[in-house]
Design a protein around this motif. Sequence first.
Motif, PDB file in Angstrom:
ATOM      1  N   GLN A 306     -11.770 -11.165   2.860  1.00 21.48           N
ATOM      2  CA  GLN A 306     -11.902 -10.126   3.886  1.00 21.48           C
ATOM      3  C   GLN A 306     -10.660  -9.245   3.855  1.00 21.48           C
ATOM      4  O   GLN A 306      -9.532  -9.728   3.766  1.00 21.48           O
ATOM      5  N   GLN A 307     -10.852  -7.934   3.930  1.00 23.06           N
ATOM      6  CA  GLN A 307      -9.720  -7.008   3.915  1.00 23.06           C
ATOM      7  C   GLN A 307      -8.980  -7.066   5.259  1.00 23.06           C
ATOM      8  O   GLN A 307      -9.609  -7.131   6.320  1.00 23.06           O
ATOM      9  N   ILE A 308      -7.643  -7.060   5.181  1.00 20.72           N
ATOM     10  CA  ILE A 308      -6.824  -7.008   6.399  1.00 20.72           C
ATOM     11  C   ILE A 308      -5.756  -5.943   6.224  1.00 20.72           C
ATOM     12  O   ILE A 308      -5.429  -5.547   5.106  1.00 20.72           O
ATOM     13  N   ALA A 309      -5.200  -5.480   7.338  1.00 22.43           N
ATOM     14  CA  ALA A 309      -4.259  -4.364   7.318  1.00 22.43           C
ATOM     15  C   ALA A 309      -2.927  -4.781   6.687  1.00 22.43           C
ATOM     16  O   ALA A 309      -2.473  -5.918   6.859  1.00 22.43           O
ATOM     17  N   PRO A 310      -2.285  -3.864   5.957  1.00 17.51           N
ATOM     18  CA  PRO A 310      -0.970  -4.160   5.375  1.00 17.51           C
ATOM     19  C   PRO A 310       0.126  -4.019   6.426  1.00 17.51           C
ATOM     20  O   PRO A 310      -0.047  -3.300   7.416  1.00 17.51           O
ATOM     21  N   PRO A 311       1.279  -4.684   6.200  1.00 20.09           N
ATOM     22  CA  PRO A 311       1.504  -5.704   5.179  1.00 20.09           C
ATOM     23  C   PRO A 311       0.843  -7.015   5.610  1.00 20.09           C
ATOM     24  O   PRO A 311       0.819  -7.327   6.798  1.00 20.09           O
ATOM     25  N   ILE A 312       0.331  -7.771   4.643  1.00 20.79           N
ATOM     26  CA  ILE A 312      -0.288  -9.035   5.024  1.00 20.79           C
ATOM     27  C   ILE A 312       0.775 -10.088   5.315  1.00 20.79           C
ATOM     28  O   ILE A 312       0.507 -11.065   6.016  1.00 20.79           O
ATOM     29  N   LEU A 313       1.994  -9.846   4.786  1.00 24.38           N
ATOM     30  CA  LEU A 313       3.099 -10.774   5.055  1.00 24.38           C
ATOM     31  C   LEU A 313       4.406 -10.034   4.835  1.00 24.38           C
ATOM     32  O   LEU A 313       4.530  -9.223   3.907  1.00 24.38           O
ATOM     33  N   SER A 314       5.395 -10.296   5.697  1.00 22.98           N
ATOM     34  CA  SER A 314       6.711  -9.674   5.514  1.00 22.98           C
ATOM     35  C   SER A 314       7.806 -10.660   5.912  1.00 22.98           C
ATOM     36  O   SER A 314       7.616 -11.514   6.789  1.00 22.98           O
ATOM     37  N   LEU A 315       8.937 -10.533   5.245  1.00 21.14           N
ATOM     38  CA  LEU A 315      10.121 -11.356   5.525  1.00 21.14           C
ATOM     39  C   LEU A 315      11.253 -10.434   5.924  1.00 21.14           C
ATOM     40  O   LEU A 315      11.488  -9.408   5.269  1.00 21.14           O
ATOM     41  N   ASP A 316      11.966 -10.816   6.974  1.00 29.70           N
ATOM     42  CA  ASP A 316      13.085 -10.008   7.456  1.00 29.70           C
ATOM     43  C   ASP A 316      14.325 -10.907   7.574  1.00 29.70           C
ATOM     44  O   ASP A 316      14.417 -11.742   8.463  1.00 29.70           O
ATOM     45  N   ARG A 317      15.231 -10.753   6.596  1.00 30.08           N
ATOM     46  CA  ARG A 317      16.495 -11.524   6.550  1.00 30.08           C
ATOM     47  C   ARG A 317      16.264 -13.027   6.697  1.00 30.08           C
ATOM     48  O   ARG A 317      16.939 -13.713   7.449  1.00 30.08           O
ATOM     49  N   VAL A 318      15.321 -13.519   5.934  1.00 35.89           N
ATOM     50  CA  VAL A 318      14.926 -14.929   6.018  1.00 35.89           C
ATOM     51  C   VAL A 318      15.782 -15.784   5.085  1.00 35.89           C
ATOM     52  O   VAL A 318      16.085 -15.395   3.952  1.00 35.89           O
ATOM     53  N   LEU A 333      11.361  -8.932   2.271  1.00 38.26           N
ATOM     54  CA  LEU A 333      10.305  -8.611   1.315  1.00 38.26           C
ATOM     55  C   LEU A 333       9.000  -8.387   2.055  1.00 38.26           C
ATOM     56  O   LEU A 333       8.855  -8.815   3.206  1.00 38.26           O
ATOM     57  N   ARG A 334       8.036  -7.734   1.386  1.00 37.38           N
ATOM     58  CA  ARG A 334       6.711  -7.585   1.971  1.00 37.38           C
ATOM     59  C   ARG A 334       5.660  -7.732   0.869  1.00 37.38           C
ATOM     60  O   ARG A 334       5.911  -7.473  -0.306  1.00 37.38           O
ATOM     61  N   VAL A 335       4.475  -8.167   1.298  1.00 37.12           N
ATOM     62  CA  VAL A 335       3.348  -8.340   0.379  1.00 37.12           C
ATOM     63  C   VAL A 335       2.152  -7.613   0.960  1.00 37.12           C
ATOM     64  O   VAL A 335       1.835  -7.773   2.149  1.00 37.12           O
ATOM     65  N   ASP A 336       1.481  -6.798   0.116  1.00 41.99           N
ATOM     66  CA  ASP A 336       0.280  -6.082   0.510  1.00 41.99           C
ATOM     67  C   ASP A 336      -0.923  -6.636  -0.243  1.00 41.99           C
ATOM     68  O   ASP A 336      -0.784  -7.359  -1.235  1.00 41.99           O
ATOM     69  N   GLY A 372      -0.059 -11.638   8.688  1.00 46.39           N
ATOM     70  CA  GLY A 372      -1.230 -11.021   9.273  1.00 46.39           C
ATOM     71  C   GLY A 372      -2.020 -12.057  10.064  1.00 46.39           C
ATOM     72  O   GLY A 372      -2.146 -13.209   9.625  1.00 46.39           O
ATOM     73  N   PRO A 373      -2.557 -11.691  11.240  1.00 43.06           N
ATOM     74  CA  PRO A 373      -3.221 -12.689  12.095  1.00 43.06           C
ATOM     75  C   PRO A 373      -4.422 -13.364  11.438  1.00 43.06           C
ATOM     76  O   PRO A 373      -4.753 -14.494  11.773  1.00 43.06           O
ATOM     77  N   LYS A 374      -5.060 -12.693  10.496  1.00 42.23           N
ATOM     78  CA  LYS A 374      -6.229 -13.295   9.835  1.00 42.23           C
ATOM     79  C   LYS A 374      -5.925 -13.709   8.396  1.00 42.23           C
ATOM     80  O   LYS A 374      -6.829 -13.986   7.617  1.00 42.23           O
TER      81      LYS A 374
END
Length: 623
Positions: A306-318, A333-336, A372-374
């Motif tokens: 199922q398509q979900i809105a970008p970014p599907i995952l992001s890291l902030d100073r992890v 980093l981010r993943v689309d 992303g929530p889904k």
Amino acid sequence: MSLLTISDVTIRIAGRVLLDGADLAVDPGRRIGLVGRNGVGKSTLLRAIAGDIAIDGGQIRLASRARLGRVKQEAPDGDASLLETVLEGDPERLSLLAEAESEATDPHRLAEVHDRLRAIGADSAPSRAATILAGLGFDAAAQARPVASFSGGWRMRVALATALFAQPDLLLLDEPTNHLDLEATLWLESWLAKFPGAALVVSHDRGLLDRCVDSIAHLDRGKITLTPGGFDEFVRIRTERAAQQASMAEKIAEQRAHMQSFVDRFRYKASKARQAQARLKAIEKLPAIEAVVEDAPTRFAFPEPQQIAPPILSLDRVSVGYGGAPVLRGLSLRVDMDDRIALLGANGNGKSTLAKLIAGKLEPLSGEMRRGPKLKVGYFAQHQTDELVASETPVDHMARAIPRAMPQQVRAQLARFGLDADRADTPVANLSGGEKARLLLALATRDAPQLLILDEPTNHLDIDAREALVRALADFSGAVLLITHDPHLVELVADRLWLVADGSVRPYDGDLDEYRALLAERARPAARQDAPTRRDERRERADARAAAAPLRRRAKEAETRIARLTDERKRIEAKLADPGLYAPGRAADVTAAQTRLAAVVRAIEAAEADWLEAEEALAAASA
């Protein structure tokens, strides 16, 4: 004279014929890749050459005094250091050194011993062993540690280093890259390309087979066929031969049918009897063309996410690690959805740690990770094989993983990865390594994930299955994070590279060829200096490549996005052309498809504009 001669060899294992009158000759200095589908007998043949198993017929002859080198099945162990362990891989050197130190050696023999030690480069042996170990990922500190302090995978690298160090006349290698990371694989390719001895290499790594061997020996249906060149040339020659054979068989079949038609019409007419008999004899003389028998192509298919809105995952100073100690720090980093990312970096730098973080197997020590929530993540790793229950079948595993699914849905998911009815009902203990890998892929994708994390997915897959994986990933509309030692897979799948090194992860702007060049430059001995002018020229070329690399990467990423989005547009348009979509109660499906099509069209236009801008910038930079 051949170094190795295999004549009319037959080998049976558990009543099954693997080799049936097979022939092969390996001349000095030849490097031959031995290929074939899983289970045809490639590893068995290497074991027979080494004398580990008896053959049922024929003869295997190794030239007299020829030294045979191979990677031992058992990983080395003990308190000896890595360097000492590798040095022990040359028994002649050890024997000569012991004899040279013996007081009982007479002067004439002592002179012979020292001459031989000089001939085999005994003084440079420690340096040579250290170079091989460094190429396979062991720094100076690691080389001084005892073998027993390393894990099994790293100790198998030591076994490989020992086989390479021995400088045999004939080197037998069985899937040598399985325990290596990409960096060590690239080094091994370079080493094999310069190896002066003969080698027989079993491998499913197309890159290695194209860059390091001069012939391909194809083991199929008990026979060995030798073709010159690397794997790509083997595929071309095999395809042409199959086409020619099929064409000839068709022509002869037509000729036979035409003659038989005449015989059937006139054989009982007295006036035509003689001609009919003549044609019968002619039919008998027609050559028998063996039918071209092709194995059914291997096919994989990932469920559509199922398509979900970008970014599907992001890291902030992890930061992430184990027991409170960070392995990686400051990750932003981010993943689309349309990302295809391959991780570069030597084993031990944190690639698998990053994969576990993104898969949700590890929690951040600090910083923020937003998902992303889904978002659904499919995670594949070879160590998961140990979690399979040996006495249960793939159907048992899949039914437990998706308990609400109907039996036909369970089998359909297994069939996506080539596990047909027979293999789906076979206990895991009786499955091959490749079949277990297929089961793990089926389990990892059962929920139609938007993000697929593949940690060494090809280790036990044959070449056909690897190509099936590449095709399936090309059709997959979700994101892919790839950890692999297979350069061919990286080049065909990834459009972004992340370098994991020095406790951090950052985008790598070059391509895989530039990364190869970077590794080769790092591996160059510091003492080896070129003239300043040549060094300056190389630096200038490297600086120019580095400056243009982001633009080339941007253009390549845009090309990949355009291709993927174009394929998706075709699928949506085909869906919208299906009358069944407009059945009562499916208005929401129609709206969703039209909305997605409009978004894809806009994305294609943006990608085309991005590609054009990057190409224009590249043209200006090279002007």
